[in-house]
Design a protein around this motif. Structure first.
Motif, short mmCIF file in Angstrom:
data_model
loop_
_atom_site.label_atom_id
_atom_site.label_comp_id
_atom_site.label_asym_id
_atom_site.label_seq_id
_atom_site.Cartn_x
_atom_site.Cartn_y
_atom_site.Cartn_z
N ALA A 63 15.15 9.24 7.20
CA ALA A 63 15.70 8.11 6.46
C ALA A 63 17.03 8.49 5.84
O ALA A 63 17.18 9.59 5.29
CB ALA A 63 14.73 7.65 5.39
N THR A 64 18.00 7.60 5.92
CA THR A 64 19.30 7.82 5.28
C THR A 64 19.68 6.58 4.49
O THR A 64 19.12 5.49 4.67
CB THR A 64 20.40 8.12 6.31
N ASN A 65 20.65 6.75 3.63
CA ASN A 65 21.22 5.62 2.91
C ASN A 65 22.35 5.01 3.74
O ASN A 65 22.76 5.57 4.76
CB ASN A 65 21.75 6.08 1.54
N VAL A 66 22.85 3.87 3.33
CA VAL A 66 23.89 3.20 4.10
C VAL A 66 25.16 4.04 4.18
O VAL A 66 25.96 3.86 5.11
CB VAL A 66 24.20 1.80 3.52
N ASP A 67 25.36 4.97 3.24
CA ASP A 67 26.54 5.83 3.29
C ASP A 67 26.31 7.09 4.13
O ASP A 67 27.18 7.96 4.21
CB ASP A 67 26.99 6.22 1.88
N GLY A 68 25.13 7.21 4.74
CA GLY A 68 24.83 8.34 5.60
C GLY A 68 24.14 9.51 4.90
O GLY A 68 23.67 10.44 5.56
N SER A 69 24.05 9.50 3.58
CA SER A 69 23.39 10.58 2.85
C SER A 69 21.88 10.50 3.07
O SER A 69 21.33 9.44 3.38
CB SER A 69 23.72 10.50 1.36
N ASP A 70 21.19 11.63 2.90
CA ASP A 70 19.76 11.65 3.18
C ASP A 70 18.91 12.00 1.96
O ASP A 70 17.74 12.35 2.09
CB ASP A 70 19.45 12.63 4.32
N THR A 71 19.48 11.92 0.77
CA THR A 71 18.74 12.19 -0.46
C THR A 71 18.80 10.97 -1.38
O THR A 71 19.84 10.32 -1.49
CB THR A 71 19.32 13.42 -1.19
N GLY A 72 17.67 10.67 -2.00
CA GLY A 72 17.61 9.51 -2.88
C GLY A 72 16.70 9.76 -4.07
O GLY A 72 16.18 10.86 -4.26
N LEU A 73 16.47 8.71 -4.84
CA LEU A 73 15.69 8.80 -6.07
C LEU A 73 14.22 8.47 -5.80
O LEU A 73 13.90 7.48 -5.16
CB LEU A 73 16.26 7.82 -7.11
N ILE A 74 13.34 9.32 -6.34
CA ILE A 74 11.91 9.09 -6.26
C ILE A 74 11.38 8.92 -7.68
O ILE A 74 11.49 9.83 -8.51
CB ILE A 74 11.17 10.27 -5.57
N THR A 75 10.83 7.76 -7.98
CA THR A 75 10.25 7.48 -9.29
C THR A 75 8.74 7.30 -9.13
O THR A 75 8.20 7.48 -8.05
CB THR A 75 10.89 6.22 -9.90
N GLY A 76 8.06 6.92 -10.22
CA GLY A 76 6.62 6.75 -10.16
C GLY A 76 6.15 5.51 -10.88
O GLY A 76 6.83 4.99 -11.77
N TYR A 77 4.98 5.03 -10.51
CA TYR A 77 4.34 3.92 -11.22
C TYR A 77 2.83 4.15 -11.25
O TYR A 77 2.31 5.08 -10.63
CB TYR A 77 4.71 2.57 -10.63
N TYR A 78 2.13 3.32 -12.02
CA TYR A 78 0.71 3.52 -12.21
C TYR A 78 0.03 2.20 -12.55
O TYR A 78 0.69 1.16 -12.67
CB TYR A 78 0.46 4.54 -13.33
N GLN A 79 -1.28 2.24 -12.73
CA GLN A 79 -2.06 1.04 -13.08
C GLN A 79 -2.57 1.21 -14.51
O GLN A 79 -3.45 2.03 -14.78
CB GLN A 79 -3.22 0.87 -12.12
N PRO A 80 -2.03 0.44 -15.47
CA PRO A 80 -2.44 0.60 -16.86
C PRO A 80 -3.81 -0.01 -17.14
O PRO A 80 -4.28 -0.90 -16.42
CB PRO A 80 -1.35 -0.13 -17.64
N LEU A 81 -4.44 0.46 -18.22
CA LEU A 81 -5.73 -0.05 -18.68
C LEU A 81 -5.52 -0.73 -20.02
O LEU A 81 -5.01 -0.12 -20.97
CB LEU A 81 -6.73 1.10 -18.81
N LEU A 82 -5.90 -2.01 -20.12
CA LEU A 82 -5.75 -2.78 -21.34
C LEU A 82 -7.12 -3.26 -21.82
O LEU A 82 -8.05 -3.40 -21.02
CB LEU A 82 -4.85 -4.00 -21.13
#
Length: 425
Positions: free
Chosen positions: A143-162
């Motif tokens: 996978a690459t970005n539109v500018d040809g680079s192959d590194t990007g941002l990896i974030t996280g998410y979760y399922q909260p308990l209320l």
């Protein structure tokens, strides 16, 4: 469908809009289901994919992969298996049930039908057997970005308990609303091809399509959506962050846990309340986090409602059946903790296996493993961009909130897959 914690709550961004999915009518409430099976033993067989059933029929039907009409494959570059350093060390067995979940939808697509049918016939007992199958039936693309680079941002998410209730009380007074019947979604690409994958939402007033109610109107005393409440919770801040994540679990006083999921959104772009607090001098950018924003709200209850209204975006929910092995992602199937990611479906097809090479949250320790692209998010934009689903509860929330790592992605596509600039494979 949700927004990653660090990107949409902390960074100084002006718009992290939720991406639409087609609403699905909530199924009837099923009887209580047994808890999902535990992970397989080291040498045991993999457990079957679990979907709650009633009367012999699945309670959740896989949804078609149509939230994006076409995928631009030009950012995917042919690669080799050897480039995926760490694949040999990954235990692929926990990823196999997640792959079968993807196949429950992808089997309806011509390009995926054969490999999904073969997968359904396989009961691999080892990681080596799974890797052999993948090598036999898939090709690898970097996978690459539109500018040809192959590194990007990896974030996280979760399922909260209320904590919540099915009835409004003095304690439980903040409602979750179901999708309003007057909310209209217009797919602009159906009118103008150059606007493919673009949509607007609104409501009809005297024959004109006007913007839908913003958060400030929905939560005003007039309550224009009164009657659509199906659950109430005890904390307005937790409710706000439930909307950010897009799914969660409501624990009733009886001990029952009710899963809720994204049903739709009012059409407004997400505005970061963390950015607002930073601009007002209430905290620094480095201090801004989910935890610090919650604490600020509890320290300033008289200012909290005004702050929350700075974000006009509002998410509607639906109750999900008990017994699902995970929340429903944009693909329409339950996602798996630490094996599912959200991606930008304009560049990576939903349901596809991918290999993620990144690091643990706030760490340099390698995190390299096979994942499934089963969800999307309003802030997940770009060819090398992913949101890692950590699971449910406080510990998962801590990991998700700390994750903002650089990473690389390789996508696996069935052999013979025809890459085109804009393909609906």
């Amino acid at each position: 469908m949700r927004l990653p914690l660090l990107v949409c709550l902390v960074l100084l961004q002006t718009a992290c809009g939720q991406q639409a999915v087609k609403p699905v009518a909530p199924p009837p409430s099923p009887p209580a289901q047994p808890a999902p099976a535990t992970p397989p033993a080291a040498q045991g067989e993999l457990p079957p994919v679990q979907i709650p059933v009633e009367g012999g029929k699945p309670m959740i039907q896989p949804q078609p992969v149509d939230s994006v009409k076409a995928v631009d494959y030009t950012t995917l570059q042919a690669a080799s298996w050897e480039q995926m350093e760490g694949l040999q060390q990954d235990d692929l067995r926990p990823a196999w049930p997640a792959w079968l979940q993807s196949c429950s939808t992808l089997v309806n697509r011509a390009a995926w039908k054969a490999v999904c049918e073969r997968s359904a016939q396989l009961n691999p007992r080892s990681s080596a057997a799974i890797q052999s199958f993948l090598r036999q039936h898939f090709d690898v693309y970097r996978a690459t970005n539109v500018d040809g680079s192959d590194t990007g941002l990896i974030t996280g998410y979760y399922q909260p308990l209320l904590k919540g209730s099915r009835k409004a009380t003095e304690r439980y007074r903040y409602p979750l609303y179901s999708r309003p019947a007057d909310l209209i979604t217009v797919e602009l690409g159906e009118l103008y091809p150059e606007l493919a994958n673009k949509r607007v939402r609104g409501r009809l007033v005297d024959g004109k399509l006007l913007p839908y109610y913003p958060r400030s109107d929905i939560e005003a005393p007039a309550a224009p959506l009164r009657g659509l409440e199906f659950m109430w919770v005890d904390d307005i801040i937790d409710l706000f962050f439930l909307q950010v994540q897009g799914s969660g679990i409501i624990q009733l006083e009886s001990g029952e846990r009710v899963p809720v999921g994204y049903a739709d959104q009012n059409g407004y772009s997400y505005q970061s309340i963390g950015r607002v607090l930073v601009e007002r001098g209430e905290m620094t950018l480095e201090q801004a986090s989910m935890q610090s924003i919650k604490q600020w709200g509890r320290n300033n209850p008289d200012k909290l409602r005004e702050l929350l209204n700075q974000n006009p975006s509002y998410v509607f929910f639906r109750e999900l059946p008990a017994g699902l092995p995970g929340p429903l992602g944009a693909l329409g199937v339950p996602i798996a903790a630490q094996r599912s990611v959200a991606v930008d479906p304009r560049y990576i097809p939903l349901g596809a296996p991918l290999f993620l090479s990144t690091t643990q949250p706030n760490s340099s320790q390698a995190l390299r493993q096979l994942m499934l692209a089963q969800d999307t998010g309003g802030a997940i934009k770009g060819g090398v961009r992913a949101d890692f689903y950590w699971g449910a509860g406080a510990e998962a929330g801590q990991r998700a909130g700390a994750m903002k790592q650089p990473g690389k992605i390789w996508v696996l596509l069935p052999k013979g897959f025809k890459l085109r600039a804009a393909s609906a494979n």
